[in-house]
Every structure is written in C-alpha cells, then in structure tokens.
Design a protein around this motif. Structure first.
Motif, PDB file in Angstrom:
ATOM      1  N   PRO A 140       0.835  -1.203   0.000  1.00  0.00           N
ATOM      2  CA  PRO A 140       0.000   0.000   0.000  1.00  0.00           C
ATOM      3  C   PRO A 140       0.864   1.246   0.000  1.00  0.00           C
ATOM      4  O   PRO A 140       2.020   1.208   0.422  1.00  0.00           O
ATOM      5  N   PRO A 141       0.292   2.358  -0.480  1.00  0.00           N
ATOM      6  CA  PRO A 141       1.062   3.607  -0.459  1.00  0.00           C
ATOM      7  C   PRO A 141       1.311   4.051   0.970  1.00  0.00           C
ATOM      8  O   PRO A 141       0.557   3.706   1.880  1.00  0.00           O
ATOM      9  N   THR A 142       2.353   4.794   1.174  1.00  0.00           N
ATOM     10  CA  THR A 142       2.620   5.329   2.510  1.00  0.00           C
ATOM     11  C   THR A 142       1.627   6.428   2.849  1.00  0.00           C
ATOM     12  O   THR A 142       1.376   6.710   4.023  1.00  0.00           O
ATOM     13  N   GLU A 143       1.080   7.057   1.809  1.00  0.00           N
ATOM     14  CA  GLU A 143       0.091   8.108   2.030  1.00  0.00           C
ATOM     15  C   GLU A 143      -0.979   8.011   0.939  1.00  0.00           C
ATOM     16  O   GLU A 143      -0.651   7.928  -0.244  1.00  0.00           O
ATOM     17  N   TYR A 144      -2.259   8.021   1.354  1.00  0.00           N
ATOM     18  CA  TYR A 144      -3.343   7.934   0.374  1.00  0.00           C
ATOM     19  C   TYR A 144      -3.651   9.306  -0.186  1.00  0.00           C
ATOM     20  O   TYR A 144      -3.708  10.288   0.559  1.00  0.00           O
ATOM     21  N   LYS A 145      -3.845   9.365  -1.476  1.00  0.00           N
ATOM     22  CA  LYS A 145      -4.135  10.621  -2.173  1.00  0.00           C
ATOM     23  C   LYS A 145      -5.422  10.473  -2.968  1.00  0.00           C
ATOM     24  O   LYS A 145      -5.676   9.404  -3.536  1.00  0.00           O
ATOM     25  N   ILE A 146      -6.196  11.549  -3.018  1.00  0.00           N
ATOM     26  CA  ILE A 146      -7.419  11.475  -3.820  1.00  0.00           C
ATOM     27  C   ILE A 146      -7.057  11.591  -5.296  1.00  0.00           C
ATOM     28  O   ILE A 146      -6.075  12.225  -5.665  1.00  0.00           O
ATOM     29  N   ALA A 165      -5.278   8.747  10.860  1.00  0.00           N
ATOM     30  CA  ALA A 165      -5.638   7.600  11.712  1.00  0.00           C
ATOM     31  C   ALA A 165      -4.586   6.504  11.619  1.00  0.00           C
ATOM     32  O   ALA A 165      -4.200   5.903  12.631  1.00  0.00           O
ATOM     33  N   LEU A 166      -4.120   6.243  10.399  1.00  0.00           N
ATOM     34  CA  LEU A 166      -3.085   5.214  10.236  1.00  0.00           C
ATOM     35  C   LEU A 166      -1.803   5.619  10.960  1.00  0.00           C
ATOM     36  O   LEU A 166      -1.154   4.786  11.613  1.00  0.00           O
ATOM     37  N   ALA A 167      -1.458   6.899  10.861  1.00  0.00           N
ATOM     38  CA  ALA A 167      -0.248   7.375  11.555  1.00  0.00           C
ATOM     39  C   ALA A 167      -0.420   7.287  13.067  1.00  0.00           C
ATOM     40  O   ALA A 167       0.512   6.901  13.787  1.00  0.00           O
ATOM     41  N   GLY A 168      -1.603   7.648  13.542  1.00  0.00           N
ATOM     42  CA  GLY A 168      -1.863   7.581  14.980  1.00  0.00           C
ATOM     43  C   GLY A 168      -1.776   6.159  15.510  1.00  0.00           C
ATOM     44  O   GLY A 168      -1.247   5.923  16.607  1.00  0.00           O
ATOM     45  N   LEU A 169      -2.274   5.223  14.728  1.00  0.00           N
ATOM     46  CA  LEU A 169      -2.207   3.821  15.147  1.00  0.00           C
ATOM     47  C   LEU A 169      -0.765   3.312  15.118  1.00  0.00           C
ATOM     48  O   LEU A 169      -0.356   2.531  15.990  1.00  0.00           O
ATOM     49  N   ARG A 178     -12.198   3.958  15.275  1.00  0.00           N
ATOM     50  CA  ARG A 178     -13.412   4.536  14.679  1.00  0.00           C
ATOM     51  C   ARG A 178     -13.061   5.553  13.609  1.00  0.00           C
ATOM     52  O   ARG A 178     -13.709   5.627  12.566  1.00  0.00           O
ATOM     53  N   GLN A 179     -12.017   6.335  13.872  1.00  0.00           N
ATOM     54  CA  GLN A 179     -11.566   7.303  12.864  1.00  0.00           C
ATOM     55  C   GLN A 179     -11.091   6.597  11.599  1.00  0.00           C
ATOM     56  O   GLN A 179     -11.350   7.049  10.474  1.00  0.00           O
ATOM     57  N   PHE A 216     -14.194   5.358   9.665  1.00  0.00           N
ATOM     58  CA  PHE A 216     -14.943   6.474   9.089  1.00  0.00           C
ATOM     59  C   PHE A 216     -14.216   7.059   7.881  1.00  0.00           C
ATOM     60  O   PHE A 216     -14.804   7.245   6.808  1.00  0.00           O
ATOM     61  N   HIS A 217     -12.930   7.332   8.030  1.00  0.00           N
ATOM     62  CA  HIS A 217     -12.201   8.001   6.947  1.00  0.00           C
ATOM     63  C   HIS A 217     -11.830   7.038   5.821  1.00  0.00           C
ATOM     64  O   HIS A 217     -11.800   7.447   4.652  1.00  0.00           O
ATOM     65  N   ALA A 218     -11.546   5.801   6.142  1.00  0.00           N
ATOM     66  CA  ALA A 218     -11.317   4.824   5.075  1.00  0.00           C
ATOM     67  C   ALA A 218     -12.594   4.668   4.255  1.00  0.00           C
ATOM     68  O   ALA A 218     -12.563   4.584   3.026  1.00  0.00           O
ATOM     69  N   GLY A 219     -13.740   4.658   4.949  1.00  0.00           N
ATOM     70  CA  GLY A 219     -15.014   4.609   4.243  1.00  0.00           C
ATOM     71  C   GLY A 219     -15.199   5.825   3.359  1.00  0.00           C
ATOM     72  O   GLY A 219     -15.506   5.711   2.179  1.00  0.00           O
TER      73      GLY A 219
END
Ligand code: MN
Length: 238
Positions: free
Chosen positions: A36-42, A79-83, A100-101, A104-107
């Motif tokens: 997976p990418p290190t950072e998700y981009k739209i 959220a991924l960084a926090g985890l 939960r974050q 929500f944000h992955a969704g």
C-alpha cells in the motif's frame, strides 16, 4: 507516478472486497511490489467539475471533490499514523477512537472514489439503463429496472441524516441488494461489494437542491455510469 501502478489491494480490507480490476481504481496507487502507499491521495475526477451539469452543479463538485474527499484522505492518513505511533509507544489509550476514525475516513475515502467513477456526463456514459448481465440481475432480484430504481430512490431519500444509498452484490447471498449506509461506514453488511453508491450527505446536493434531496436523487439517475456499475458486478462475481 511512473514508478507506481494502479492497485486496489491496499484498501481491500476495509470493504470486504473481492479483487477488482485495477483500472477501476485510478486513485488507489501502490508501489510496484503491491504494497500500500505510505500516504493515500485522492484522484482527479474522471471528467471536469462542470460536466455533470445541470444535474450536479460545478460548485458542488469542486467543494465535494477538492475539500470533502480530501478531508477523508487526510483523516485516513492521520488515523493510520496515529495507530502506528500507538504501536511504537505501546500506548493504546486512544485505540478505540483511532479505530473509529480509521473506519470512518477509510469509508469516506473509498466511497467517494466509487462515487466519482459511478457517474459520467449525461449522454457520454451517464444515464440510460444497464444492459447485459447487470440488467438481467436487476430484473431477477428486483423485478425490473423501474422497480429497482423506485426501491433504490426511496431507500436513499429515506436515509436519516448523513449517508449513502448503495446497490451491492452480496458475495455469499449471490444476489444484488439495496442497502443504506449511515455516515461513511455503518450499515453495509459484511460480504457485500458496493457497485453503485449515491451520496446523500448534504454536502453532495445542498448548494443546488437545498432541502430537496428527492429532487437530487431523481436527477442523479441521469449521470449514472452503468458501464462502470456493470464492470464492478463482473469483478464482484469473479
Ligand atoms: Mn460526500
């Protein structure tokens, strides 16, 4: 982006998804090795902001894509960084909130990716009716296209607060189902693969339609990209 390729695997865990063709997910970039990418981009929209007019207005598309979708990508990355930090420090005090974050944000990140691709300018891929296997499945599972759209429209308009109307293929039930999703992540049964999603958060329509959500959903059918929905069904059915 030359050292990257299109890849879905990184987000598969969030939607109970089957493996889907990579070309359907121009946003979900991963490294050559499939990590997976290190950072998700739209992603950029697959059409111009104004191209869904008059059904969905340019101003709505700009703020929806550039601001709202971006916020979900930012939230997912955060959220991924926090985890990751929680694991590093072995301090899981905030794991409930972070989990939960993440959901929500992955969704939100993934739902909007589907949503943009589910639409196309009217007459240029948008509108009309499905054909082939998708049309047959809709007739089989809903009694016909008109019954399906009436059912989907009613369910979507009836979403309380923020959420989505969803046509999904349930991989265990082996049938199409219409379900509604609250917020960005609640209510979609495990095993279902979203094929067609209608965003009924107020940010999706309020600038043009104000409180008239039913008018927005009615107009939205004119920009549904049935070819994209069909491709998702083919992929979901393997
Ligand atoms: Mn939205």
């Amino acid at each position: 982006m030359t050292n990257r390729r299109q890849f879905i695997g990184g987000l598969g865990a969030f939607g109970g998804l089957a493996v889907l063709p990579t070309e359907m997910f121009p946003t979900l970039m991963a490294m050559e090795d499939g990590a997976p990418p290190t950072e998700y981009k739209i992603p950029p929209l697959p059409y111009d902001y104004k191209d869904l007019e008059p059904h969905i207005d340019e101003a709505t598309m700009k703020v929806h894509h550039d601001k709202h979708h971006q916020a979900y990508a930012d939230g997912l990355n955060k959220a991924l960084a926090g985890l990751a930090t929680a694991r590093d420090k072995n301090d899981f005090a905030a794991v409930g909130s972070l989990s939960r974050q993440l959901a929500f944000h992955a969704g939100g990140f993934y739902n909007h990716t589907i949503f943009w691709n589910n639409m196309a300018p009217t007459g240029k891929g948008g509108g009309g009716q499905p054909t082939g296997k998708l049309a047959d499945a809709i007739t089989r599972d809903f009694g016909g296209f008109e019954k399906f759209t009436a059912h989907f429209t009613a369910a979507t308009v009836a979403v309380e607060g923020n959420g989505w109307g969803v046509l999904a293929y349930h991989s265990a039930l082996k049938r199409l189902v219409v379900v509604t999703m609250m917020n960005q992540q609640l209510g979609l049964p495990a095993g279902s693969v979203p094929l067609l999603m209608c965003d009924v958060w107020e940010h999706a329509y309020y600038l043009k339609y104000q409180n008239k959500r039913a008018d927005y959903v009615k107009a939205w059918w004119n920009v549904v990209n049935w070819k994209d929905v069909s491709a998702r069904l083919d992929a979901a059915m393997g």
